[in-house]
Each structure stands twice: as C-alpha cells, then as structure tokens.
Design an enzyme around this catalytic site. Structure first.
Site: not given
Ligand code: COA
Length: 162
Positions: A17, A41, A92, A130
């Site tokens: 990140h 979650k 990624r 993560s």
């Molecule tokens: N390095 C390491 N890990 C990374 C990474 C990086 N550069 N980029 C992504 N990841 C990993 C995260 O650690 C996470 O890992 P895990 O699932 O093993 O814990 C996984 O990729 C998912 O990443 P995350 O950034 O948590 O994304 P997400 O897909 O869970 O989305 C939000 C999080 C907040 C962006 C998403 O839930 C959201 O948009 N929420 C608001 C509601 C919304 O607007 N929805 C969209 C329109 S309806």
C-alpha cells in the site's frame, strides 16, 4: 490543486500500500488515504487503529502530502467530501483486474467527474496482501520480512504476543 483519495480496507496497511501511496504522492498535491468502514467485513483492527497506522506509516515513509481518514458509505462521496477529483487504486496482478474494473465502472456511473487512476506496485509487492500479513502473524506468529512498516509490525507483535 490536484487531490486524490486512495480508498482501501488497510487491515493492516502494508508496504505494498505504501508503495502505491509513494507513487500517488508524486502525482498529486494531496493524497487522502481513506480507510473504509465496511459493515460486511469483520476487521482485525478497528477503523480508528487502521487510520492511525496508515497515518504513522505515511509519516514513517516521509510522505508529507499524505493524510489518513476513515469513511463509511460510498468512495465517490468520500472523494467529493475531500474535493478529490481522482481515486487511486493499486493493480497488482491480472487477478485484481476484474474486481477493479467493476469498481471503476460503478464509481463512474455514480459520479463521472471523478477519474480512477491505477498504479502498479513494484515487483517486490506483487504477491502481498493484508490477509497474507494477518495469517503469517496469527497462525505463524511471524512477520514476513519487508511486508509491513514498523508501526504495523509492533501492533501485530503486541496483538498476537510474539
Ligand atoms: N499492496 C498490498 N495489498 C493490497 C494492495 C497493495 N498495493 N492493493 C490491494 N491490496 C489488498 C488489500 O490488502 C486487501 O487484501 P485482503 O483482502 O487480503 O485483506 C485486498 O487487496 C483488497 O483491497 P482493498 O483495498 O481492501 O479493497 P477492497 O476491494 O476491499 O475495497 C473499498 C475497499 C473501501 C475501496 C471498497 O470496499 C469500497 O469502495 N467501499 C465503499 C463502497 C463503494 O463505494 N463501492 C463501490 C461502488 S458501489
């Protein structure tokens, strides 16, 4: 002023990140790391602690134009609240693409004034997530070398007693 938000769960923030944040901090004047509160979650760390870790990690990495906040609700609404015209997401591997593409399309439908920008992490972090970090700590009682900033390592060691 170019403002971007970088939304994520950050449970916890990893060096992957931070790599994305480092890239974003060069492209934008101000970057808001936005910790999503997702009722679907059950996180290891509560939102407040995830924000604190993100803030400390950015400071540790010397990213002076990066801040950390929590948000509930939609990413595009959070972007508007912070006057951000850009959403940054990390890409990624090919496996991320489908999920990221559907998020991009949904966000575009919700607010087409906000542009999503993808940044790829360096090769060292392509495997990292993560949940890999959490599992190594919880089940293996160890830290994968170079996977997390010091402030996160300390909290994981404290939480799982190693
Ligand atoms: N390095 C390491 N890990 C990374 C990474 C990086 N550069 N980029 C992504 N990841 C990993 C995260 O650690 C996470 O890992 P895990 O699932 O093993 O814990 C996984 O990729 C998912 O990443 P995350 O950034 O948590 O994304 P997400 O897909 O869970 O989305 C939000 C999080 C907040 C962006 C998403 O839930 C959201 O948009 N929420 C608001 C509601 C919304 O607007 N929805 C969209 C329109 S309806």
């Amino acid at each position: 002023m170019k403002i971007a938000i970088y939304p994520g769960t950050f449970d916890p923030v990893t060096c992957g990140h931070l790599d994305i944040l480092r890239g974003a901090s060069k492209l934008f004047d101000r970057v808001v790391g936005a910790v999503g509160i997702n009722p679907g979650k059950v996180p290891l760390f509560p939102a407040e602690e995830r924000v604190t870790m993100l803030r400390e990690a950015a400071a540790e990495a010397g990213l002076v134009n990066v801040e950390a906040v929590a948000f509930a609700g939609l990413t595009v609404d959070c972007a508007r609240e912070w006057n951000a015209e850009y959403i940054v997401r990390g890409l990624r591997a090919v496996t991320d693409f489908e999920h990221e593409f559907s998020l991009l399309l949904a966000n575009e439908q919700l607010d087409n004034s906000i542009q999503t920008v993808f940044i790829m992490p360096s090769v060292n972090y392509l495997y990292l997530s993560s949940s890999v970090v959490r599992q190594a700590s919880e089940f293996g009682r160890r830290i994968i070398p170079g996977s997390v900033p010091t402030c996160v390592e300390e909290r994981l060691r404290e939480k799982f007693g190693f």
